[in-house]
Design a protein around this motif. Structure first.
Motif, PDB file in Angstrom:
ATOM      1  N   ALA A  38       0.971  -1.347  -0.141  1.00  0.00           N
ATOM      2  CA  ALA A  38      -0.444   0.047   0.026  1.00  0.00           C
ATOM      3  C   ALA A  38       0.542   1.763  -0.142  1.00  0.00           C
ATOM      4  CB  ALA A  38      -0.759   0.283   1.187  1.00  0.00           C
ATOM      5  N   ASP A  39       2.177   0.735   0.222  1.00  0.00           N
ATOM      6  CA  ASP A  39       3.040   2.433   0.631  1.00  0.00           C
ATOM      7  C   ASP A  39       4.149   2.977  -0.781  1.00  0.00           C
ATOM      8  OD1 ASP A  39       4.921   0.430   0.833  1.00  0.00           O
ATOM      9  OD2 ASP A  39       5.566   1.134   2.725  1.00  0.00           O
ATOM     10  N   GLY A  40       3.349   2.136  -1.951  1.00  0.00           N
ATOM     11  CA  GLY A  40       3.817   2.391  -2.898  1.00  0.00           C
ATOM     12  C   GLY A  40       5.653   1.384  -3.901  1.00  0.00           C
ATOM     13  N   THR A  41       5.695   0.248  -2.287  1.00  0.00           N
ATOM     14  CA  THR A  41       7.345  -0.533  -2.539  1.00  0.00           C
ATOM     15  C   THR A  41       6.850  -1.940  -2.780  1.00  0.00           C
ATOM     16  OG1 THR A  41       6.920  -1.470   0.090  1.00  0.00           O
ATOM     17  CG2 THR A  41       7.448   0.168  -0.444  1.00  0.00           C
ATOM     18  N   LEU A  42       7.763  -2.494  -3.321  1.00  0.00           N
ATOM     19  CA  LEU A  42       7.250  -4.431  -3.613  1.00  0.00           C
ATOM     20  C   LEU A  42       7.817  -4.502  -2.227  1.00  0.00           C
ATOM     21  CD1 LEU A  42       8.480  -4.791  -7.217  1.00  0.00           C
ATOM     22  CD2 LEU A  42       6.584  -5.073  -6.169  1.00  0.00           C
ATOM     23  N   SER A  43       7.253  -6.352  -1.836  1.00  0.00           N
ATOM     24  CA  SER A  43       7.705  -7.035  -1.347  1.00  0.00           C
ATOM     25  C   SER A  43       7.822  -8.714  -2.120  1.00  0.00           C
ATOM     26  CB  SER A  43       7.271  -7.925  -0.353  1.00  0.00           C
ATOM     27  OG  SER A  43       6.998  -6.802   0.998  1.00  0.00           O
TER      28      SER A  43
END
Length: 137
Positions: A12-17
């Motif tokens: 949701a914060d614009g990062t990837l996991s």
């Protein structure tokens, strides 16, 4: 720390996991679209690799789980976890100096090679992620 069971997910914060170091055999996910780019991940206990638009982006030996991976022109940051000490290789800007931070403590300055690769090692504790941040000098 939890592995990424989806292999690759947008946060949701614009990062990837991405990454699942608990897998016994190599597993991959291709064609994952995120912010206009196409990602591919290959992961298992021995290695985790991420490609962006068909180009090398991240590799760890042994395999890892990466959370909140964020890449900009000036820095790359993420949380990395795994069962064993790890070496992470990233592709950044070629022939450029970067300051390396591990858990917000400077680990010194490194220069990328002519292909833009830089390698960072981290000691792993199975119950704790290590925050890595690499900032262009």
């Amino acid at each position: 720390m939890a592995v990424v069971k989806e292999l690759l997910r947008a946060e949701a914060d614009g990062t990837l996991s991405f990454g699942d170091y608990s897998l016994a055999s190599k597993t991959k996910l291709d064609g994952f679209e995120f912010q206009g780019d196409i990602y591919k991940v290959k992961t298992f206990r021995e290695i985790t690799k991420l490609e962006k638009n068909g180009m090398f982006a991240y590799e760890s030996v042994p395999g890892t789980a990466v959370e909140n991976y964020k890449l900009s022109q000036e820095e790359v940051s993420f949380l990395v976890s795994g069962e064993k000490d790890v070496q992470v290789t990233l592709e950044l800007e070629a022939d450029t100096e970067y300051v390396i931070y591990k858990d917000n403590v400077s680990a010194g300055t490194m220069k990328t090679n002519l292909s833009g690769k830089i390698s960072v090692s981290a000691e792993m504790d199975p119950d704790k992620a290590v925050a890595i941040k690499i900032v262009k000098k």
